[in-house]
Scaffold this motif. Structure first.
Motif, PDB file in Angstrom:
ATOM      1  N   ILE B 207       0.822  -1.248  -0.031  1.00  0.00           N
ATOM      2  CA  ILE B 207      -0.013  -0.013  -0.094  1.00  0.00           C
ATOM      3  C   ILE B 207       0.661   1.214  -0.017  1.00  0.00           C
ATOM      4  O   ILE B 207       0.650   2.168  -0.741  1.00  0.00           O
ATOM      5  CB  ILE B 207      -1.100   0.106   1.095  1.00  0.00           C
ATOM      6  N   ILE B 208       1.757   1.374   0.681  1.00  0.00           N
ATOM      7  CA  ILE B 208       2.990   2.389   0.852  1.00  0.00           C
ATOM      8  C   ILE B 208       3.312   2.592  -0.448  1.00  0.00           C
ATOM      9  O   ILE B 208       3.447   3.774  -0.940  1.00  0.00           O
ATOM     10  CB  ILE B 208       3.872   2.214   2.064  1.00  0.00           C
ATOM     11  N   TYR B 209       3.950   1.655  -0.981  1.00  0.00           N
ATOM     12  CA  TYR B 209       4.787   1.842  -2.322  1.00  0.00           C
ATOM     13  C   TYR B 209       3.784   2.253  -3.159  1.00  0.00           C
ATOM     14  O   TYR B 209       3.953   3.281  -4.118  1.00  0.00           O
ATOM     15  CB  TYR B 209       5.201   0.528  -2.986  1.00  0.00           C
ATOM     16  N   HIS B 210       2.212   1.621  -3.328  1.00  0.00           N
ATOM     17  CA  HIS B 210       1.455   2.073  -4.323  1.00  0.00           C
ATOM     18  C   HIS B 210       1.100   3.537  -4.133  1.00  0.00           C
ATOM     19  O   HIS B 210       1.004   4.394  -5.114  1.00  0.00           O
ATOM     20  CB  HIS B 210       0.179   1.096  -4.230  1.00  0.00           C
ATOM     21  N   SER B 211       0.911   3.926  -3.019  1.00  0.00           N
ATOM     22  CA  SER B 211       0.321   5.243  -2.577  1.00  0.00           C
ATOM     23  C   SER B 211       1.621   6.326  -2.773  1.00  0.00           C
ATOM     24  O   SER B 211       1.240   7.353  -3.473  1.00  0.00           O
ATOM     25  CB  SER B 211      -0.161   5.541  -1.324  1.00  0.00           C
ATOM     26  N   MET B 212       2.948   6.041  -2.542  1.00  0.00           N
ATOM     27  CA  MET B 212       3.958   6.936  -2.783  1.00  0.00           C
ATOM     28  C   MET B 212       4.048   6.998  -4.441  1.00  0.00           C
ATOM     29  O   MET B 212       4.284   8.229  -4.718  1.00  0.00           O
ATOM     30  CB  MET B 212       5.049   6.175  -2.324  1.00  0.00           C
ATOM     31  N   ARG B 213       3.651   6.208  -4.894  1.00  0.00           N
ATOM     32  CA  ARG B 213       4.119   6.161  -6.559  1.00  0.00           C
ATOM     33  C   ARG B 213       2.792   7.095  -7.287  1.00  0.00           C
ATOM     34  O   ARG B 213       3.090   8.125  -8.017  1.00  0.00           O
ATOM     35  CB  ARG B 213       3.735   4.691  -7.161  1.00  0.00           C
ATOM     36  N   ILE B 214       1.592   7.254  -6.718  1.00  0.00           N
ATOM     37  CA  ILE B 214       0.537   7.970  -7.159  1.00  0.00           C
ATOM     38  C   ILE B 214       0.917   9.457  -6.766  1.00  0.00           C
ATOM     39  O   ILE B 214       0.626  10.163  -7.536  1.00  0.00           O
ATOM     40  CB  ILE B 214      -0.650   7.203  -6.382  1.00  0.00           C
ATOM     41  N   LEU B 215       1.445   9.692  -5.601  1.00  0.00           N
ATOM     42  CA  LEU B 215       1.579  10.775  -5.243  1.00  0.00           C
ATOM     43  C   LEU B 215       2.952  11.571  -5.799  1.00  0.00           C
ATOM     44  O   LEU B 215       2.767  12.648  -6.456  1.00  0.00           O
ATOM     45  CB  LEU B 215       1.778  11.002  -3.536  1.00  0.00           C
ATOM     46  N   MET B 216       3.577  10.750  -6.132  1.00  0.00           N
ATOM     47  CA  MET B 216       4.999  11.312  -6.864  1.00  0.00           C
ATOM     48  C   MET B 216       4.565  11.634  -8.335  1.00  0.00           C
ATOM     49  O   MET B 216       5.077  12.687  -8.875  1.00  0.00           O
ATOM     50  CB  MET B 216       6.108  10.003  -6.958  1.00  0.00           C
ATOM     51  N   LEU B 217       3.644  10.706  -8.796  1.00  0.00           N
ATOM     52  CA  LEU B 217       2.843  10.946 -10.201  1.00  0.00           C
ATOM     53  C   LEU B 217       2.073  12.487 -10.085  1.00  0.00           C
ATOM     54  O   LEU B 217       2.353  13.240 -10.955  1.00  0.00           O
ATOM     55  CB  LEU B 217       2.064   9.978 -10.885  1.00  0.00           C
ATOM     56  N   LEU B 218       1.359  12.534  -9.246  1.00  0.00           N
ATOM     57  CA  LEU B 218       0.441  13.488  -8.960  1.00  0.00           C
ATOM     58  C   LEU B 218       1.217  14.947  -8.837  1.00  0.00           C
ATOM     59  O   LEU B 218       0.611  15.868  -9.273  1.00  0.00           O
ATOM     60  CB  LEU B 218      -0.652  13.323  -7.830  1.00  0.00           C
ATOM     61  N   ILE B 219       2.226  14.870  -7.916  1.00  0.00           N
ATOM     62  CA  ILE B 219       2.829  15.925  -7.534  1.00  0.00           C
ATOM     63  C   ILE B 219       3.545  16.739  -8.965  1.00  0.00           C
ATOM     64  O   ILE B 219       3.868  17.867  -8.634  1.00  0.00           O
ATOM     65  CB  ILE B 219       3.848  15.861  -6.205  1.00  0.00           C
ATOM     66  N   ILE B 220       3.843  15.934  -9.808  1.00  0.00           N
ATOM     67  CA  ILE B 220       4.635  16.717 -10.968  1.00  0.00           C
ATOM     68  C   ILE B 220       3.847  17.755 -11.557  1.00  0.00           C
ATOM     69  O   ILE B 220       4.200  18.730 -11.634  1.00  0.00           O
ATOM     70  CB  ILE B 220       4.950  15.606 -12.038  1.00  0.00           C
ATOM     71  N   PRO B 221       2.434  17.209 -12.009  1.00  0.00           N
ATOM     72  CA  PRO B 221       1.685  18.491 -12.579  1.00  0.00           C
ATOM     73  C   PRO B 221       1.447  19.411 -11.582  1.00  0.00           C
ATOM     74  O   PRO B 221       1.491  20.597 -11.910  1.00  0.00           O
ATOM     75  CB  PRO B 221       0.498  17.926 -13.149  1.00  0.00           C
ATOM     76  N   VAL B 222       1.085  19.148 -10.239  1.00  0.00           N
ATOM     77  CA  VAL B 222       0.811  20.013  -9.210  1.00  0.00           C
ATOM     78  C   VAL B 222       2.093  21.196  -8.911  1.00  0.00           C
ATOM     79  O   VAL B 222       1.943  22.158  -8.820  1.00  0.00           O
ATOM     80  CB  VAL B 222       0.429  19.306  -7.846  1.00  0.00           C
ATOM     81  N   GLY B 223       3.120  20.517  -8.766  1.00  0.00           N
ATOM     82  CA  GLY B 223       4.433  21.082  -8.368  1.00  0.00           C
ATOM     83  C   GLY B 223       4.597  22.051  -9.563  1.00  0.00           C
ATOM     84  O   GLY B 223       4.799  23.356  -9.386  1.00  0.00           O
ATOM     85  N   LEU B 224       4.606  21.627 -10.707  1.00  0.00           N
ATOM     86  CA  LEU B 224       4.988  22.517 -11.965  1.00  0.00           C
ATOM     87  C   LEU B 224       3.628  23.582 -11.827  1.00  0.00           C
ATOM     88  O   LEU B 224       4.053  24.781 -12.202  1.00  0.00           O
ATOM     89  CB  LEU B 224       4.754  21.893 -13.341  1.00  0.00           C
ATOM     90  N   SER B 225       2.462  23.433 -11.520  1.00  0.00           N
ATOM     91  CA  SER B 225       1.482  24.353 -11.609  1.00  0.00           C
ATOM     92  C   SER B 225       1.663  25.367 -10.678  1.00  0.00           C
ATOM     93  O   SER B 225       1.171  26.464 -10.635  1.00  0.00           O
ATOM     94  CB  SER B 225       0.011  23.956 -11.917  1.00  0.00           C
ATOM     95  N   ILE B 226       2.211  25.047  -9.468  1.00  0.00           N
ATOM     96  CA  ILE B 226       2.053  25.977  -8.279  1.00  0.00           C
ATOM     97  C   ILE B 226       3.182  27.085  -8.434  1.00  0.00           C
ATOM     98  O   ILE B 226       2.716  28.154  -8.454  1.00  0.00           O
ATOM     99  CB  ILE B 226       2.556  25.159  -6.792  1.00  0.00           C
ATOM    100  N   HIS B 227       3.881  26.851  -9.509  1.00  0.00           N
ATOM    101  CA  HIS B 227       4.959  27.863  -9.494  1.00  0.00           C
ATOM    102  C   HIS B 227       4.648  28.544 -10.851  1.00  0.00           C
ATOM    103  O   HIS B 227       4.929  29.953 -11.085  1.00  0.00           O
ATOM    104  CB  HIS B 227       6.320  27.681  -9.469  1.00  0.00           C
TER     105      HIS B 227
END
Lengths: 297, 451
Positions: B207-227
């Motif tokens: 579950i940890i690996y799975h969730s981490m992977r989702i978050l890592m993918l999600l944070i790419i668009p969110v991180g790019l959009s924040i700035h």
């Protein structure tokens, strides 16, 4: 200011040299023309308004003898010199003017000039004065709006010796409150029962939703609180021009580009759904640790 | 990687890792108390300044009709920029399977959480009527980049916290199980609650690996959009200096510079203070130095674009703006930022010597200061030159200079960020213990052993 008035005085001296020494003679046929308007409160009041607008700047406040220093000097309208004129004479002088006194024949209508005469007559010792500087009376004003019939219903009372009693024949001014002061919509008189009904004109314009703030007030001879009727839906809708072009991206929520709103909702929704999914995984971790412990036991 | 075979050796090794990495939590000395004392003093002064500002209004700041975005907004952009490092190191590098970045990822997340939390607080502090903050949500316009910014900052903060928390869970369980005698009861209680009853079974790891992977993918668009969205606050206007299409990537590149520098400084402090020489190795500083050179080069490239192209055309407004930056009132700051904060670090960090922990920390500090000043010269000079003529106004309307209240509140934001990082370091290990142990070849089964 002083210099300016001195200059005016000097000019006036030259202008009026020819006439200064003489009395102002009015032709005989004009002298005795009768005033076609009755001498009553309404005409005197109207006359006062006209006097304040057109005459006061030179003739000063009645009775205060604060006339402008011209040659020949203007006359205070309460003075004997003024009051010994007949009504016809005064009318003639207003109409034709002389020297520094302008001719008002072209600028003020006949009736209104007669009204000014009526106002001057108010200070004639032979007349019963219509305008009395009596102390203001305390009064109460009640008003309500009938939005269906677009009417303002008013009830006025004044303080007599034995308490408040209804106030007949009083003038009520109805105005609309605007951003930069009140604009008068009309006047109405109270009847014998102290009541009055004012019909709001169809042309009155309210705000974008047709609301008008109506102000109801008695004249200055009464001390009464002004009644303000806020947000009465009696006006026409104000047509406000839309200043934002429909095609622009930046806009209010009403004008928003639909694709922009959908994109915002979809992107934000997707991100938060994913976050929600991960948060749900935390519950799975918790659940998983419980099931295992129950297996062991 | 040499797999450790014997259980005894494994247990010993795990014990050593745990002792080292929890030193930040167990360590209690005068210096710690003094550090907290200093931070809290500055925070009290800042809050006092904020109370003055709320009582008196924004008139206590140097902001007036023309320069209505001052030091606060510059500071906000700086913090948003710093926070972006969380996305770069713990997601982008992790997804690229760059293993040296693994021990740094928690430091990066700490910096990201502190920075993005402060970015939100700074915006509230920039408001004349912070009590009306909720109106942003109640009456916000969906077509406004400000709403997008508020949305993306909150989203990024949430993801950063989750990305910090998820790999922490096994660590919390380790501390809960092994350190009950070394730590105060409330901490153990906190770990027990936060560990969610972690047992360390394969399903939970999955579950940890799975969730981490989702978050890592999600944070790419969110991180790019924040700035990017932060840059749109500027780029969606017609102002000279802001009215450019490259502002989004320009901001993102600048953010990586600031964030990398911040992480290097925090790494260095942990390495010295908590004696983590074997964990934040010279190798990590070396790689981080190379990373800093890379992001600085990208940023330099955008800088050249940002100034050369308008400088070539010299449109009236842009010309005034550029002259002000190059030879005018802001020239000292501008050339310091460009040369000392960007060109010099690139040159120096090409040499191995300067990528050693101490020199690189000093360089990073200069880079971080320059990054802050860079935001200042992005925000303020543009506002000093509106398109409409400035007439019949007092002189202090024309030129912005921050007041003492503003400086107090800005210092508050730095100190608060440091306090958040300190508290995170005092509560949780600064490196993911279980990941590190696994990397060293210790089998997962030893983690769940009770002593």
């Amino acid at each position: 200011m002083k210099l300016k008035s001195l200059k005016i005085t000097a000019i006036m001296i030259f202008l009026s040299l020819a006439v200064s020494a003489q009395d102002w003679i009015v032709p005989d046929d004009q002298k005795n023309v009768a005033n076609p308007l009755p001498y009553n409160l309404e005409n005197v009041k109207k006359g006062k308004e006209l006097f304040l607008k057109n005459c006061k700047s030179c003739h000063g406040d009645p009775g205060k003898n604060n006339v402008l220093p011209l040659v020949p000097p203007p006359v205070d309208i309460t003075s004997e010199k003024m009051q010994k004129n007949t009504e016809g004479e005064i009318f003639y002088k207003i109409t034709h003017g002389r020297g520094a006194m302008p001719q008002f024949g072209a600028t003020i209508s006949d009736d209104d000039r007669w009204r000014i005469v009526n106002y001057i007559q108010n200070f004639n010792p032979a007349r019963q004065p219509m305008l009395v500087n009596a102390p203001a009376t305390k009064a109460k004003l009640l008003a309500s709006v009938n939005e269906q019939e677009k009417k303002v219903e008013i009830f006025a009372e004044y303080l007599a010796a034995d308490g408040y009693i209804k106030l007949p024949n009083a003038e009520i001014t109805i105005s609309a409150k605007k951003n930069f002061g009140n604009i008068e919509i009309g006047k109405v008189r109270t009847g014998e029962n102290g009541r009055a009904i004012f019909t709001i004109p169809e042309t009155l314009i309210g705000d974008e939703e047709g609301y008008v703030n109506i102000v109801v007030a008695l004249d200055e001879t009464f001390i009464a609180d002004v009644v303000t009727l806020d947000k009465a839906k009696v006006g026409q809708l104000k047509q406000v021009q839309k200043l934002i072009r429909p095609g622009v991206l930046w806009s209010t929520n009403e004008n928003i580009q639909i694709w922009l709103l959908i994109s915002y909702i979809c992107v934000t929704g997707a991100a938060w759904l994913t976050i929600g999914y991960v948060a749900f995984q935390l519950f799975r971790i918790k659940k998983s640790s419980k099931t295992e412990s129950s297996n062991i036991s | 990687m040499n797999k450790i075979e014997s259980p005894a050796e494994s247990r010993k090794m795990l014990d050593k890792i745990m002792t080292d990495l929890t030193r930040s939590i167990t360590k209690k000395d005068e210096l710690t108390r003094f550090w907290f004392f200093i931070l809290i003093m500055f925070i009290i002064v800042g809050v006092w300044g904020w109370i003055i500002q709320i009582k008196t209004g924004l008139g206590v700041t140097g902001m007036r009709d023309y320069v209505s975005w001052g030091m606060y907004i510059a500071n906000f952009v700086f913090f948003v920029a710093v926070s972006l490092i969380g996305f770069l190191i713990s997601s982008a590098l992790a997804l690229l399977k760059i293993s040296w970045a693994k021990p740094i990822s928690r430091v990066a997340e700490q910096v990201a959480i502190a920075a993005v939390a402060l970015a939100g607080i700074i915006i509230v502090m920039d408001m004349g009527r912070p009590d009306r903050f909720l109106n942003v949500f109640l009456h916000g316009r969906f077509a406004s980049p400000i709403i997008w910014d508020v949305t993306v900052v909150t989203t990024y903060l949430t993801i950063s916290v989750l990305l910090f928390y998820l790999p922490l869970i096994p660590d919390l369980a380790l501390m809960r199980d092994h350190m009950a005698d070394k730590l105060p009861k409330w901490k153990i209680k906190l770990y027990t609650i936060l560990a969610l009853g972690w047992k360390g079974n394969p399903e939970q790891y999955k579950i940890i690996y799975h969730s981490m992977r989702i978050l890592m993918l999600l944070i790419i668009p969110v991180g790019l959009s924040i700035h990017t969205v932060t840059s749109w606050l500027f780029a969606s206007t017609l102002r000279s200096g802001w009215d450019t299409t490259i502002l989004g990537p320009y901001f993102v590149a600048g953010a990586f510079v600031a964030g990398t520098a911040a992480v290097i400084i925090v790494m260095f402090v942990y390495r010295v203070r908590y004696r983590l020489k074997d964990y934040f190795e010279d190798l990590h500083f070396d790689y981080m130095g190379k990373l800093l050179v890379f992001v600085c080069l990208v940023y330099l490239y955008f800088n050249i674009n940002e100034y050369l192209v308008p400088g070539y055309k010299m449109k009236l407004g842009e010309g005034i703006h550029l002259r002000e930056l190059f030879v005018g009132n802001y020239s000292v700051m501008f050339w310091f930022v460009q040369l000392t904060g960007l060109v010099l670090p690139i040159v120096l960090l090409l040499f191995r010597y300067f990528r050693k922990p101490f020199p690189i920390m000093v360089i990073s500090f200069v880079v971080l200061v320059a990054s802050w000043l860079k935001r200042y010269i992005i925000v303020i000079p543009t506002l000093e030159h509106p398109f409409l003529p400035v007439q019949n106004v007092p002189d202090h309307f024309k030129h912005y200079s921050p007041t003492s209240t503003e400086i107090m509140i800005t210092i508050f934001s730095f100190v608060s960020a440091m306090l958040i990082i300190t508290i995170l370091a005092k509560l949780f290990p600064v490196i993911t213990m279980w990941e590190y142990a696994e990397e060293k070849g210790i089998d997962k089964k030893y983690f769940s052993e009770k002593p």
